[in-house]
Scaffold this active site. Sequence first.
Site, PDB file in Angstrom:
ATOM      1  N   LYS A   1     -11.705  -5.149   4.206  1.00  0.00           N
ATOM      2  CA  LYS A   1     -12.552  -5.652   5.290  1.00  0.00           C
ATOM      3  C   LYS A   1     -13.973  -6.035   4.857  1.00  0.00           C
ATOM      4  O   LYS A   1     -14.709  -6.658   5.629  1.00  0.00           O
ATOM      5  CB  LYS A   1     -12.654  -4.598   6.408  1.00  0.00           C
ATOM      6  CG  LYS A   1     -11.351  -4.357   7.129  1.00  0.00           C
ATOM      7  CD  LYS A   1     -10.905  -5.602   7.847  1.00  0.00           C
ATOM      8  CE  LYS A   1      -9.542  -5.496   8.470  1.00  0.00           C
ATOM      9  NZ  LYS A   1      -8.868  -6.785   8.616  1.00  0.00           N
TER      10      LYS A   1
ATOM     11  N   TYR B   1       0.879  -1.168   0.000  1.00  0.00           N
ATOM     12  CA  TYR B   1       0.000   0.000   0.000  1.00  0.00           C
ATOM     13  C   TYR B   1       0.917   1.218   0.000  1.00  0.00           C
ATOM     14  O   TYR B   1       1.717   1.375   0.927  1.00  0.00           O
ATOM     15  CB  TYR B   1      -0.854   0.060   1.269  1.00  0.00           C
ATOM     16  CG  TYR B   1      -1.863  -1.067   1.445  1.00  0.00           C
ATOM     17  CD1 TYR B   1      -1.485  -2.317   1.937  1.00  0.00           C
ATOM     18  CD2 TYR B   1      -3.211  -0.863   1.148  1.00  0.00           C
ATOM     19  CE1 TYR B   1      -2.417  -3.329   2.122  1.00  0.00           C
ATOM     20  CE2 TYR B   1      -4.154  -1.880   1.332  1.00  0.00           C
ATOM     21  CZ  TYR B   1      -3.749  -3.107   1.822  1.00  0.00           C
ATOM     22  OH  TYR B   1      -4.667  -4.106   2.000  1.00  0.00           O
TER      23      TYR B   1
END
Length: 389
Positions: free
Chosen positions: A296, A200
Site C-alpha cells: 500500500k 502470500y
Amino acid sequence: MKTQVAIIGAGPAGLLLGHLLKAEGIECVVLERQMGDYVLGRIRAGVLEQITVSLMERLGLDARMKAEGLPHGGFNLADGERLIRIDIEGLTGKQVMVYGQTEITRDLMEAAAPRGLEVIYGAEDVALHDIESDLPSVTYRKDGAEHRVEARFIAGCDGFHGPSRKAIPSSAAREFERVYPFGWLGILADVPPCNNELIYANHERGFALASMRSETRSRYYVDVPLTEKIEDWSDARVWDELAVRLGPEAAASITRGPALEKSIAPLRSYVFEPMRHGSLLLCGDSAHIVPPTGAKGLNLAASDVFYACEALTAYFRRADNDSVIGYSAKALARVWKSERFSWTLTKLMHRFPDDGPFERAMQVAELDYIASSVAAQTSIAENYVGLPV
Ligand code: APR
Ligand code: PHB
C-alpha cells in the site's frame, strides 16, 4: 526564487505531485537531497492500485506501464496446505497492475525535463521556514551556494526521515506507531516467477511472498528476526527457505538464480496527524508508513497527492482555502483504512514471536473462514485493489 508550491523530495510522491500541479498550470519546484541515480537504486514494492494507474494515465505517462506492466486479476493466500485464491477481478471488477515502483519513479523522472518540471538534485541542508505564515520558504545548499525558494505552499514529500514532518510543532501533532518484531528479507533475480499470480504464505517457519517484476524477473521475500544479518543469508539459503515456506507446489516451479539485490527491511505502521499545518502539506511516507504486506505504500502516496493536487488547484483557481484546510482529514480517512488492511494482513500471515496457541488458532480459523466465504474474500479483494478516493 519564487514559486507557488515548493516540493521537498523527488520520490514517487514528490514527482507525481510536481507533474500533476504542472499539468494544472501551477508553478512548482522539486528539491531532492540525493542524485537521480541514487533515487532509482531503491527497490520497493510493485503492485499498483487503480488510483496510481489512473494518475499515470491522466499525465499521459502510462505507455511503458501499459506495455511492460502485468495486470493481475487475483492473488493467493497460502496456509501451508492449500492456496486460497482471491479473485479480485471477479469480486470487484477491477485489476491491480504489477509494475515496480522504481519504474514509476523512472517514468516520472524522465518526463520532468521535457515537461518543464524543475527538479533540483543534490540539494543539501533543506530547511523549512515560516510554515505558519502565507509566505513560507525553503532554504538549501547546492555546490557550496545558499539558495532560498519562496512559495505559497510547501509540500513535504521527503519520506520518513525528511525534515518536513519535523517542522510541525509536536504540540500540534499526534503520532501513532507499531513496530513489528521482524523484517522482510527480499531477493530480486532474473528468473521466471514460480506462479502467474502473487502468493502470500503463512508457514510454520514464517512468512513468504512470491512476487514478480516481469515474466523474467522475480521478487521474493521471507520474514526474519530483526537480529538476522544479510551476510548470513547466502542465495542458496534464501531459495531453500522460500521453497519450504511457499509449499511443495510452488517450490516445484521455483527457478533459482543469483540475487541482483538482497536486503532486509524492517516493518512499521506509523501515522502522523495532522497532514497539514499552516502552509505545509505532508504527502506519502513523510506522514505515514505501512508494512509492505498488501503493497500500500506507493498507492497511499498516490492518493495523498491526488487530494493535495485537488486542494491546491482549488486554492489557486478559486481562492478556495477550505479545500486546503480539509486536505488532512480527507487524506487521513483513506490512510487509516490502508493502515488497517496492511496491519490485518500482516497479523494474519506472520508468526509473531509472542503468539501462543490461541493466536495461532485464530489465524487458522480466519484463513479457513476466508477460504469458505465470498463475503470475506470480497472484503479482502476490495481493499487489495484499492478503496475509492
Ligand atoms: N531534502 C530533500 N529531499 C529529501 C530529504 C531532505 N532533507 N530527505 C529525504 N528526501 C528525499 C529522499 O531522498 C527521497 O528521494 O525525499 C524522497 C522521499 O521518497 P520516498 O522515501 O520514496 O517517499 P515517498 O515519495 O513518499 O514514497 C511513497 O513509494 O518508494 C515508495 O516506500 C515508498 O512506499 C513508499 C512510497
Ligand atoms: C513486491 O513485488 O515487491 C511486493 C509485492 C506485494 C507486496 C509487497 C511487495 O505486498
